[in-house]
Structure formats: C-alpha cells, structure tokens
Design an enzyme around this catalytic site. Sequence first.
Site: not given
Length: 373
Positions: A78, A107, A130, A156, A165, A245, A269, A324
């Site tokens: 996801p 997701s 989520y 998750t 980030r 997860k 993650h 990715r």
Amino acid sequence: MRGAVNLADVRELARRRLPRAVFDMVDGGADDELTLTRNETAFRELLLSPRTMADAGPVDPSTEVLGQRVSMPVLLAPTGGGRVAHRRAELAVAAAARAHGTVYVQSTVTGFPLEEVARAGGGGLWYQLYAPAARAEIPAMLERVAAAGYRVLVLTVDTPVFGGRERDRRNGFSLPVRPHPRMLLQGASRPAWAVDFLRGNLPTRRGGRLSAWATQRQILAAPRPVTWADLAHVRDLWSGPLVVKGVLRPQEVPRLLDAGADALVVSNHGGRQLDGVPATIEALPAVVAAVGGRAEVYLDGGVRRGTDVLKALALGARAVLVGRPYLYGLAAGGQAGVERVLELLHAEFVRALALTGCRTPADVEAGLVLPAR
C-alpha cells in the site's frame, strides 16, 4: 520502458519525468534517511550459497499467501499519493497486479473510491486500513471494504505520528497535494507530467472523487496510535484474514498472534517513519522465530532485485512487498510501467531460483544465505 533492464533504470526514468518535489516525495525517507538506505544495503551484505549440481528443472515461482495463489512471492504494498505520479494511480496498479497474477494492497489514502479500484483489480485485492481518528467510523468502513470484495485486511500500526520527511519539508510538499509556486515552476519543466497531473487531480464529484480526497485529508490530518484495543475491535469486526503491518520487535509477536493476526508484515514503513531502526531484512529472522510457524510472515522494504526476494524467503518470509519500485514504474509509464517492474522482478527471481538449485519457493532454505565477511 522496455529499455529498462533493472529497477535502477526504472527509477531513473521516473526521476527524469517527475518534478523534483514529486520525485523526492516518492524516493525520500525520514530525517537522515539512515533506515531508508539500510533497507537496501542490508540485502547487499547477505551472500548467496548456491547448491552445486542441483537439477532445478522447470522453475515455478508461484506460491500461496493466505490461501491465495500468486504468480510469485512479490506483492504490491500500500502506498499513498499515487496520483502525483500518474493520473490513473491505484487503478493502474490494481490492473497491473491483476495482469500478473499477484496481490495489490490498496491503501486507505487513495485518489479513487475503493470500489473503483476493486473493479480494476478484478477481485483478490487486499485492503490496508489506517484507522480513522473517529474510531466509531471503523464498522462502516469495514462493511464497505468487505462489500467491495477485498478478501484480506492489512492493519498498519506504525504511524502514531508521521515521520520527519525532510525532503518534503524543504520542497514545501505535502499530501493531499496543494500546488504552490515552486511546484508549478518545476512542473513547467516537465510538461508531460504537468498535463497528466492536471487531468487527474482537478476536484470533481464524478465517481466519488471528492469523497476519496476527503478520506485522504482526514487520515493525513489526524494520525492516531493504534492500540491493542483497536486491534481487538478490528478483529471482532473483520471476518476474513487479518494482517498486521509494521512489526519489528519479536517480543510483541505472541500477543499479536493471540489477538488474531493471521500474518505479520516486518516493516519500517520504507524508512519513512522512525529513522535509525533496523533494516527489515535484519529484523526478519527474530520475528520469524517468534512466530514459530503460527502465521505467515512477509517483509516490506528494500527489495530491489529478484535475489532480494530469494534472500527474504531464505530467512523465513513467505513473500515480500514492494512499494517504491512500482511507484517508479507508475511514474515512468503508468500501468505498463508497473507491469514492467513486475516482469523484471519475476525474471530475476526465476533466474535466482534456478541458479541456487530451487524449483519452487518452497525449496528455498536458510542455508542459501550467508552473512558477508
């Protein structure tokens, strides 16, 4: 895309097509990106010890995950914000997974209604949850997920807050996407991306687009820790297989299994949450040992080669998830780009099986992997 011979080539194609801020969002991790880097380098530090004079014969890379047959032990993880990479985003990824006979985990953070993605995937998709800040909304969410045909729920548990980030902060980038002068300037130098982005991201009520964007805003604006009580609540509500997860610590495994988890995903993650934690391939063996055969274990993070898939299986994973890599493919070529990523991993994994004397994933054993000296 056909000229791409490995995932590094696909990543480079994505870098050339996307504005810098968008590429950094896909490519980046948290803080100093130590974990992001370690996820990949830890795989390189493991060596393979192939069997000699083993007649592998015809290789069959397929396997089963939670009773579902897949073409290879590579699932699509996801990921949120796919519409910044390509206007069809989750629809293209789901269709690519369907074409290649593997699982796509949709997701909660999405640009399309979950029913629309389910139709594109043709059944067999999994759904990543989520948990919303308003926990009272969970029953209705899960009823909708089940009605759409998702057979497995992936909860998750590693996002009590969002990681730092720093690339995104430097670029002024956030999700849901809000265009700003720097992005517009960068987009002008990537006209093909700019046209695609504008076509795919103008708000519209058609097809439930606004409700999908509203879900993104709600989840991204108010993350909240998942508790043991939340896990018990979700388990009571969801009748199908349940995957947890975001597991790194073996000490928590027995309680997770007692709480009803049917499978665990060893995940940090993708290095986007807490920086400085172990690579997932480093954490995997201890989690597998703690599971003791009571559940399936998957690995998420750092997989860039078919040999990485084999290494994860040798250390006890049932399958791996990639994120990715397929986002790079999505950015570079839409559905065809995602399919190319799956083709590359499939070919490399089949070759790795043959070169280590294995006919199927079930033949992969711990003795095939050695630590680098």
